[in-house]
Design a protein around this motif. Structure first.
Motif, mmCIF file in Angstrom:
data_model
loop_
_atom_site.group_PDB
_atom_site.id
_atom_site.type_symbol
_atom_site.label_atom_id
_atom_site.label_comp_id
_atom_site.label_asym_id
_atom_site.label_seq_id
_atom_site.Cartn_x
_atom_site.Cartn_y
_atom_site.Cartn_z
ATOM 1 N N THR A 1 30.769 81.169 33.916
ATOM 2 C CA THR A 1 31.930 81.543 33.109
ATOM 3 C C THR A 1 32.678 82.712 33.735
ATOM 4 O O THR A 1 33.505 83.330 33.088
ATOM 5 N N THR B 1 37.437 79.228 25.672
ATOM 6 C CA THR B 1 38.224 80.043 26.606
ATOM 7 C C THR B 1 39.468 80.557 25.881
ATOM 8 O O THR B 1 40.157 79.793 25.217
ATOM 9 N N ARG C 1 36.694 83.517 29.634
ATOM 10 C CA ARG C 1 35.938 82.281 29.452
ATOM 11 C C ARG C 1 34.611 82.575 28.774
ATOM 12 O O ARG C 1 34.120 83.699 28.814
ATOM 13 N N PRO D 1 44.152 81.373 31.618
ATOM 14 C CA PRO D 1 42.837 81.727 31.064
ATOM 15 C C PRO D 1 42.604 83.237 31.182
ATOM 16 O O PRO D 1 42.743 83.806 32.261
#
Lengths: 638, 378
Positions: free
Chosen positions: A308, A85, A135, A132
């Motif tokens: 993801t 990530t 991912r 994030p």
């Protein structure tokens, strides 16, 4: 010289009082500061020193490993794998040059720079949090980003576990079980405030569908925490101590047999392809326990795409695809059950004394509705009628006009009450998200629509599972399971219990009973014989020739729906539901199956063919009795 | 000191520096030395990257530049400031506007312009320059000093720079501007009644200014009321500072031995929180020594204001005294938790070239007031 001293004549008078006032103010300032220093350093010095020893720390959560999901034979279906990530810490990003950094990250990872920017800007927490951005980036990109860390201030690549969904062979393929297992997805910022109270982190994952969602609490486990050094800028350093160890989420063993799921999927897909159907369902269940052994809803989707974070275009494609792949049609959608519902009408008629098992009733090509103008009649599917029939025979040949009479004699509320006792009109309570209730007509239901009551024509049609009755495939199968097990409505279950890391059952969950349906043994036995006769003497055609380890019993159904076609007919769904006791009428069946095909407008019953194919494959028979459902000469309808 | 040769009308050559104010020079030199030592300790565990100068070395270089400016300013007759006050005022506005437009982002505030690799904070320079501008204005008011127009005029002059630094956003410098204005008006003899009214207006408008702040500024601002309520986030800096000050005790933990300082637990310890390092490492003794130096310095500047021959010199001195007093109050007050957390440097001690050089320029003018303001001795 004079010029230098020029200004002195224009001097301002200086006020002694104001100079003294300034001096006093300055003295007060210094006294206050000195006094406060004495207080802090001498009077309370020891207390502050103690605080100083502990305050440079922060308690940070330790995520718990998410529980794994296995099938009933211990095959892994949902596992955790490391994934890369890309994250950003806003405090370290180079201000206006952030755009360049993000552009470089986009180039290396192949992720759209705008979406990186959007994720960065959407985050409103501390500038020291890692946000994030993308991912599931590939290993190569992660390595390149790692090497170039110096040129990309504020960008961090972290390995994080993500979910992988496997098929029965261990291959990464979520389509086999996506509707059951579901998927996890990132927590989004709008729900974070609520979830944070439950210990969720801003970059956490949460179950979004299937068992991943409905067993979120069990699978998530409980996060631990550790004391970490923190400097004045809020950056964290060395771990000092673990305050609480994380407790990994429970591993779950599903009731599903992944191999059976594959067999059922193949059979259903074959049938749907053969007749060009867009939606279909097959469910296999153990009538004794309520365990779901297989539950197929086609078309399916790939839950690995969600693990993801699914791309917008992929998600749109799923939303607009034919057959609504994201919906689990087995529990989330309701359809008219057609003739399969005659079980309910039969049980109600026998229990309410409308008829006895041996009493014969006339049948008609077209049944004149009492009180309606002459000539307004409802057809039997067999437009010649069958002559007088008793209950068992009427069920076996599926005479519509027989059941019109039963329904009208029962009245809508007695029919509806029995439907509810057999599980219709209420959620079964299977622990999967999105279950529908279904529709069971009643006077109250009609009044809620602003009518006085149900019309007699509607009541007659309710008796054959048309018009004002709608069920989920699971409700229908569960009702037949109650017939098959001797009259107990079980709560369908999807999880067998907790499992060890190898997928072996640790703590089995006890089967749950919704309640007895309340019909007498003789009534149920009559119907089990009727269901057996559907196979042996009725028109389920050649399925009787399968050399099965038991006396297959069941019911076909054809349910008209929607608007008339130009040819003056209605499109229809096809149903077949069956169970396999050791002997005709016995209550020991441990396998029941239903297949539903949406708008399967062909002369044959494609659902019957799908179940036939499934049984051949599941019991490994060296027979192949499949017929082409498009062949009119093999009509096995109704 | 010797004789400074100058082309300035030959006047200086005829004036030996016997009236050079040694006390003023000693106090500021000690303060600068204090700053270098504390800067050394604050950056002890934070070595400069290879090829770059360490923080104390940079401070020494800046002090050298500053002292050069100090002596040049001291040698020039400060009356040159009066005719230049217009251009100086324009320069302040242009520089502050440039900073607002071009400034780079440092801890959320646009505060500096980088010239040849040296971060230069014009807001620091503008404080001293505005003292000069106001001093010229007030000196020119003479007998009209008690009128309302004095206060309005001075307020109007100060309004634009204050607005520009507030927009950066540099709340601290904006507050210093207001403090300078108040101190100079008060000491010039402006009407107490009108000043009271305007003070009331400013206090009344304070909630508006607080409303215009960013969330993070507002949170930090009110931390001092109850720092432990939000010890992990907004008030983290203040809590760290209080703990460090408190654990310094009477004699301190020793130079370069402050636990919080050396563990990197103090926020921006070289700049706004340098006093925390003093308190932690040198204890109450060192803190009071430093406060005492400031008290002596301010006393000496007020003395210069009182004895100055003319209003210009007196007003410059008053402005500098007010500025230094206010900055000490707010900076040290912040560190010990009796003042809101704002980014105001501790004069001479806080690490930063622009602040040091500007202050030394101001101190140079004061020396010039002493040297060139004395009656001729011949």
């Amino acid at each position: 010289m004079a010029d230098l001293n020029e200004g002195r004549g224009r001097d301002l008078p200086r006020s002694r009082a104001r100079f003294i006032a300034f001096g006093v103010a300055a003295a007060l300032v210094f006294t206050a500061l000195a006094g406060r220093l004495v207080q802090l350093q001498v009077v309370d010095g020891a207390a502050y020193a103690r605080r100083a020893a502990t305050i440079g720390t922060v308690e940070l959560p330790i995520p718990a490993a998410r529980g794994l999901v296995f099938d009933r034979d211990g095959r892994p279906l949902a596992v955790n794998v490391p994934s890369w990530t890309v994250k950003a810490r806003r405090a370290d990003l180079p201000g206006p040059r952030t755009r360049i950094v993000l552009g470089e990250v986009a180039r290396i990872t192949g992720v759209d720079a705008r979406s990186l920017r959007t994720r960065l800007d959407a985050y409103t927490g501390s500038p020291y949090d890692l946000i994030p951005l993308a991912r599931g980036i590939d290993r190569q990109a992660a390595l390149v980003l790692g090497e170039r860390a110096g040129q990309l201030p504020g960008i961090v690549v972290e390995a994080e576990p993500v979910r992988r969904y496997l098929d029965e062979t261990g291959k990464v393929d979520g389509t086999l079980l996506s509707h059951i297992v579901g998927y996890t997805g990132p927590v989004d910022s709008t729900e974070l405030p609520e979830l944070a109270a439950a210990g969720y982190l801003h970059d956490d994952a949460i179950g979004r569908a299937g068992v991943e969602a409905s067993y979120e609490e069990e699978l998530r486990g409980s996060y631990g925490s550790r004391l970490v050094e923190r400097d004045a800028d809020g950056r964290t350093g060395d771990v000092l101590e673990t305050v609480r160890e994380p407790v990994a989420g429970a591993n779950l063993q599903l009731t599903i047999d992944a191999e059976m799921q594959r067999t059922a999927t193949n059979a259903l897909r074959w049938g749907m392809d053969a007749v060009g159907v867009e939606q279909g369902v097959t469910i296999v269940m153990n009538p004794q326990t309520g365990e779901i052994l297989a539950m197929v809803s086609l078309p399916a989707y790939d839950n690995n795409k969600f693990a993801t974070g699914i791309s917008g275009s992929d998600y749109q494609a799923y939303l607009t695809a034919d057959g609504q792949p994201l919906r689990n049609h087995a529990i989330a959608d309701i359809y008219p059950p057609g003739s399969t519902f005659k079980l309910v009408t039969s049980v109600a008629a026998l229990e309410e004394g409308v008829t006895t098992a041996g009493q014969r009733w006339p049948t008609y090509g077209c049944y004149q509705i009492p009180g309606a103008p002459a000539g307004q009649c409802l057809f039997d599917w067999n437009r010649q009628g069958f002559g007088p029939l008793d209950m068992t025979d009427a069920f076996a040949v599926s005479s519509d006009t027989f059941y019109y009479q039963m329904a009208i004699k029962l009245g809508v509320d007695r029919l509806g009450a029995w439907a509810e006792r057999m599980g219709f009109g209420n959620r079964s309570g299977i622990r999967l998200p999105g279950e529908a209730e279904g529709i069971v007509a009643s006077t109250a239901w009609a009044q809620a629509q602003g009518r006085q009551g149900v019309f007699t024509g509607e009541l007659a049609q309710a008796g054959i599972g048309q018009n004002v009755i709608a069920v989920t495939p699971l409700q229908l199968l569960n009702a037949y399971c109650a017939l098959a097990n001797g009259g107990t409505l079980m709560r369908p279950s999807i999880v067998r219990g907790t499992a060890d890391a190898g997928g072996q059952l640790l703590e089995p969950a006890a089967p749950e009973v919704i309640g007895p349906i309340g019909a007498s043994d003789s009534t149920l036995r009559t119907m089990r014989i009727g269901a057996r006769e559907v196979i042996t003497t009725g028109h389920a055609y050649n399925i009787r020739d399968l050399r099965l380890p038991g006396a297959l019993s069941g019911k076909t159904g054809t349910a008209e729906f929607g608007a008339e076609t130009p040819e003056g007919t209605l499109p229809f769904h096809s149903w077949f539901v069956a169970y396999l006791p050791s002997a005709p009428g016995a209550t020991d069946a441990d396998l029941a199956v239903v297949t539903f095909a949406y708008s399967a407008v062909v002369p044959g019953n494609v659902s019957l063919e799908v179940v036939k194919y499934f049984l051949q494959e599941h019991y490994d028979l060296d027979q192949d009795l499949r017929l082409d459902p498009r062949d009119f000469s093999l009509v096995a309808a109704n | 000191m010797g004789v400074v040769t100058s082309t300035f009308g030959g006047a200086i050559a005829r004036r030996p520096w016997r009236t050079f104010d040694v006390q003023l020079f000693v106090y500021l030199a000690l303060l600068i030395a204090f700053g270098i030592v504390m800067g050394y300790s604050a950056s002890y565990n934070d070595p400069a990257p290879a090829g770059a100068l360490s923080q104390p070395v940079k401070t020494v270089i800046w002090a050298a530049i500053g002292l050069t400016i100090f002596f040049v300013a001291a040698s020039l007759d400060y009356h040159w400031l009066q005719p230049f006050s217009g251009p100086i005022y324009l320069a302040v506005l242009v520089l502050l506007t440039l900073t607002l437009v071009l400034g780079t982002n440092l801890f959320g505030a646009q505060m500096s312009i980088t010239v040849a690799g040296l971060d230069f904070q014009f807001s620091e320079v503008s404080k001293v320059l505005m003292i000069v501008v106001l001093a010229s204005f007030l000196a020119s008011r003479r007998e009209r000093i008690g009128r309302l127009s004095t206060i309005v005029g001075a307020g109007a002059l100060m309004a634009m720079p204050t607005f520009l630094v507030f927009r950066q956003p540099d709340l601290g410098t904006a507050m210093v501007f207001v403090a300078i204005l108040a101190a100079m008006l008060f000491m010039s003899g402006a009407s107490i009644g009108w000043m009271a009214i305007f003070t009331g207006l400013v206090v009344g408008a304070a909630p508006l200014a607080v409303g215009a702040l960013q969330d993070y500024q507002r949170q930090r601002l009110f931390c001092f009321l109850d720092p432990y309520a939000d010890a992990q986030d907004a008030c983290y800096q203040l809590v760290q500072s209080l703990n460090a000050v408190g654990s310094g005790g009477i004699f301190g933990q020793g130079l370069t031995a402050g636990r919080q300082n050396q563990a990197g637990l103090l926020p921006v310890q070289s700049t706004d929180f340098i006093f925390t390092v003093v308190a932690e490492e040198l204890g109450l003794v060192g803190s009071l020594l430093l406060l005492g130096l400031f008290a002596l310095l301010i006393w000496r500047i007020v003395f210069i204001a009182w004895t100055a021959r003319d209003a210009l010199g007196s007003m410059v001195a008053v402005g500098l005294a007010g500025m230094i007093l206010f900055q000490v109050l707010v900076n040290v007050g912040m560190v010990v938790g009796i003042m809101p957390v704002t980014g105001i440097p501790l004069p001479f001690v806080t690490y930063g070239g622009s602040s040091l050089i500007s202050l030394l320029f101001g101190m140079g003018i004061l020396e010039s007031v002493r040297i060139h303001g004395e009656k001729p001795t011949f």
